[in-house]
Design a protein around this motif. Structure first.
Motif, PDB file in Angstrom:
ATOM      1  N   TRP A  28      -4.689 -47.516  -3.804  1.00 21.69           N
ATOM      2  CA  TRP A  28      -3.463 -46.788  -3.450  1.00 21.69           C
ATOM      3  C   TRP A  28      -3.706 -45.913  -2.208  1.00 21.69           C
ATOM      4  N   THR A  29      -2.609 -45.468  -1.611  1.00 23.39           N
ATOM      5  CA  THR A  29      -2.700 -44.794  -0.309  1.00 23.39           C
ATOM      6  C   THR A  29      -3.622 -43.576  -0.323  1.00 23.39           C
ATOM      7  N   ALA A  30      -3.487 -42.722  -1.331  1.00 17.69           N
ATOM      8  CA  ALA A  30      -4.271 -41.480  -1.336  1.00 17.69           C
ATOM      9  C   ALA A  30      -5.766 -41.783  -1.342  1.00 17.69           C
ATOM     10  N   GLU A  31      -6.143 -42.827  -2.082  1.00 17.95           N
ATOM     11  CA  GLU A  31      -7.570 -43.176  -2.137  1.00 17.95           C
ATOM     12  C   GLU A  31      -8.037 -43.801  -0.819  1.00 17.95           C
ATOM     13  N   ARG A  32      -7.176 -44.568  -0.191  1.00 24.77           N
ATOM     14  CA  ARG A  32      -7.541 -45.101   1.130  1.00 24.77           C
ATOM     15  C   ARG A  32      -7.730 -43.943   2.113  1.00 24.77           C
ATOM     16  N   VAL A  85      -3.863 -46.183   7.997  1.00 24.67           N
ATOM     17  CA  VAL A  85      -4.056 -45.992   6.551  1.00 24.67           C
ATOM     18  C   VAL A  85      -3.041 -46.793   5.750  1.00 24.67           C
ATOM     19  N   SER A  86      -1.928 -47.136   6.370  1.00 23.38           N
ATOM     20  CA  SER A  86      -0.991 -48.062   5.730  1.00 23.38           C
ATOM     21  C   SER A  86      -1.697 -49.400   5.525  1.00 23.38           C
ATOM     22  N   MET A 123      -2.890 -38.951   5.593  1.00 23.55           N
ATOM     23  CA  MET A 123      -1.615 -39.638   5.381  1.00 23.55           C
ATOM     24  C   MET A 123      -0.548 -39.105   6.337  1.00 23.55           C
TER      25      MET A 123
END
Lengths: 518, 518
Positions: free
Chosen positions: B472-476, B456-457, B399
């Protein structure tokens, strides 16, 4: 993950058990923050001149479509070159009109202690406006906005001292018929908040209704109401190069009534504007400046601000992107141009993210910091925005308010004070190399106010945080949102005024509200 | 929430099915970004003078504890006033020594194309260093770091072009005995990356081992190794006002060997430094400048940088806070002072958050933007840091790299170019008020490079995002991390050199490694 989710639910339950009516959080006091930082200025003097030249040539050579007959007549009267609805104006005239606009102006809501100064290095923040949809952790779904949700977001706007004005529909309440939506929401706004409000420019009835309701809420005569700005409208051009009928109608009505005027072209580089930022900014300025010139013809000295909403599209999908490096630079560039024209400036807090997660916060942080860096005076959508403005979220609202408070704190000059008390040589000598500063008188005297105090950030170590449920930020924000709504108390309002407002709304509903053919 | 968690797990499975060996993401090329922005400077000229005066008076009147006999002798030799281990130095001497330090310098790792310039408006980023613990979405637990996890973070450091140097232990591998930890990790680093590496200054054996391994990896003779900096150390003072024995030992060894030297006091305002930022910064500078003076006595012209790690404590718990408004201003103020002393500057990417959520990203964004605003040259801990540096997280690493890439893109001058091609009047005239810019030649010519491209966005609208699993972002980021590790290919290394490195490690292990009595 399932385990994590269970624990996060635990945090939600804890939130619900909070006492009603108590102060849910300790927050910073209401104030109009002053931005002392020298703006970040990517453009050289030549760059500023080149963008100005571009904007002027757009107005002189290409022209703007003015889809409002009355506005066309006004432009005809001042010597514009008009071809159908295409209006071209010379730079001398534009600059003469822009020079009439004040570099700063005030807006006074029904609570005069909430008066705003637009300009003078102030940076003021408003709630998210206009998303058709609502998302919260409770449902986990995107759903059409309702009046209840809209009122909740209005309550959050009132609750947080870092929110200075209450713009638009914080979420579009689709359970209210469009003909009377403006009446119900403005009633909710004027009774649930005492901050500056806003009207959409969507047809004369809505604007006239809004002016009348703001007048009533303030206890003003019509003369008093028009003596100085009490609220404002924001219009968007239909980029590229077009202003539509209802927006210009509202703009002119508000100008005549001496109310606040913000024009914000939405120039998405690569879609409604050139793919190059300088071109997108030049086009945005041309679209904005012609509206400001119109206002100055109608009322010399009319209270205007120029807005920017220049972002870019996703190269893969064509979807709008927000909080990007390009967005930041376009905002800074527009800030330089706003200072060149001596106009207050509006920007936004934005993101493309669909949920209040990491991406949402780096995109929002990027956009908010670019507002600070650009010397922006009004920051729209500063709390609660998701999915490029298609979703309003109460969790995101609470999270954004933490960022806004940090920006407010960041702007306080005491942080960089360098007097003898701050250099603190005596304290350093007293502690020497052996101790620590915790117990020192110098520390004790300043301890409670020395540092920013968060309300949704969790600064405990992992173990303490984990022990307390391991709650992620969005879920913590959810708990706060619920507690704030549960304990919300509206600001006082004279009962006679409330009745007059309610009666006005009832009468206008009986009359059928406003046309919905926009 | 349970539903959301299930869907997020789905995203993780999708990640695992990715093909091995493919380019996992499209990223920006390796480059040394140049920061053209004029720094944000809260301090007036008088403010700079006041902090300088404070730092000088600390050195002249209060003194610094120097817990290293050799360093004490060196200071005695240049006329310092020494009382036990307390060293006081006059400002003329300090300023004379600081003036010998170069305003910029280079470091050349084994791949000479990865050479770094420290200074000259460059802003360079490094991975998180030194957390004892590891956290990932896979386990959802904080756990002591291992060699495997450490190697994974080294691989991420090599993989991302926005990471310029590989500092410290990205996570402390607690499954390796402390006596040989430095050997195994540096072997992993030198074989898995070809970027600039670092040594802790924790006893002479570790520093000497590291120098020898970097020499071998670069294929250098000892003379070639010492001809210019190949890697660096970073030392921290033991604030307040103390430098300990092993740190100074490593510092002096590295100075003699002509390697890079970074000194970073950790002055937590209200705890190890005055509660007032100006005092905390003055103390930090005094602690840093005495180390730089020492290096310049040993080797005039030694490659030094001054670091800042001035943050504040939580007023409630006394716990350190990071990415706060106070942290940002202290970093900007230190930037002004670094320019006053004409020294390259080091800052950090930091947060107090325990998981890679919204708070983590607003705190990290705050700290990274303050690095940009302060004119920082080296940004430590720029990717992967959680819990005030006690946790390394691969999701956070991925991230953060998105934010770093956006900063790199933000710094590219083409964003604010204002030539005729960028003002694009012809394109604006061609589209007029009726069309859009998608199909235009002006757009097509620039479309693939005009805008930042995220990895990742997720910029899709809610429906498309939801359809794809609502991740959600953390999982991506977790999915990307796994795919990057699976497909990682180490940079080429001469087999003879690898064998020589391995033999050195084996021999030093046989000898028992380094003492662990630090």
């Amino acid at each position: 993950m399932a385990d994590g989710a269970t624990r996060r639910r635990g945090g939600g339950r804890a939130g619900k058990s909070a006492r009603r009516g108590s102060a849910v959080i300790e927050q910073m006091p209401w104030r109009l923050p002053v931005n002392h930082d020298k703006p970040t200025e990517p453009l050289s003097e030549e760059g500023v001149a080149a963008i100005h030249e571009g904007a002027m040539r757009i107005l002189e050579e290409i022209g703007i479509e003015i889809l409002n007959a009355e506005a066309l007549e006004i432009f005809r009267g001042v010597g514009a070159i008009i071809d159908g609805t295409n209006v071209r104006l010379g730079r001398d005239f534009i600059m003469e009109m822009v020079a009439k606009a004040p570099a700063s102006w005030r807006m006074t809501p029904r609570n005069t202690e909430r008066e705003l100064v637009i300009g003078e290095n102030h940076i003021l923040f408003g709630n998210v406006s206009s998303p058709p949809n609502f998302w919260s952790l409770e449902t986990g779904r995107k759903m059409p906005g309702t009046r209840v949700q809209c009122a909740e977001l209005i309550k959050l706007s009132q609750y947080f001292n870092c929110i200075h004005f209450c713009g638009g529909y914080p979420v579009e309440p689709q359970d209210i018929h469009a003909s009377i939506r403006h009446l119900d929401v403005l009633y909710d706004k004027l009774t649930l908040t005492d901050k500056v409000v806003h009207t959409y420019s969507l047809g004369k009835e809505r604007v006239e209704d809004a002016m009348e309701m703001v007048r009533i809420a303030g206890g003003h005569s019509r003369e008093e109401f028009e003596a100085s700005p009490k609220f404002y409208t924001n219009i968007n051009s239909t980029s590229p190069l077009k202003h539509d009928e209802p927006m210009l109608d509202g703009w002119m009505r508000m100008a005549r009534a001496n109310q606040g005027l913000v024009v914000t072209p939405f120039t998405l580089a690569g879609a409604m504007a050139p793919v190059t930022l300088a071109g997108a900014v030049a086009q945005s300025l041309a679209e904005g400046l012609i509206a400001i010139a119109l206002a100055q013809v109608i009322r010399p000295g009319a209270a205007c601000a120029i807005g920017t909403f220049t972002s870019n599209v996703d190269m893969k999908s064509g979807a709008p992107a927000f909080g990007t490096p390009e967005y930041m630079r376009a905002t800074q560039m527009t800030g330089q141009m706003a200072r060149f024209y001596r106009l207050p400036m509006r920007a936004s807090g934005v993101c493309a993210a669909n949920v209040p997660d990491g991406q949402a916060m780096w995109e929002t942080s990027n956009s908010l910091w670019s507002a600070v860096q650009s010397g922006t005076n009004m920051v729209y959508h500063a709390a609660g925005w998701l999915e490029g403005g298609l979703i309003a979220s109460p969790e995101k609202f609470v999270m954004d308010c933490e960022v806004l408070q940090m920006i407010q704190r960041y702007l306080e000059p005491e942080l960089w004070a360098t007097g003898p008390d701050e250099i603190a040589l005596d304290a350093i000598a007293e502690v020497g190399a052996q101790g620590h500063f915790f117990g020192l008188q110098h520390t004790q005297d300043r301890y409670t106010t020395a540092f920013y105090q968060p309300f949704v950030s969790d600064w405990r170590n992992f173990e303490a945080w984990d022990q307390a449920g391991g709650v992620w930020t969005a879920e913590r924000a959810h708990g706060l949102y619920k507690r704030i709504i549960e304990s919300f108390e509206p600001p006082p309002m004279d009962e006679g005024i409330r009745e007059e407002l309610a009666a006005f709304v009832a009468r206008r509903k009986e009359e059928g509200g406003a046309p919905t053919d926009f």
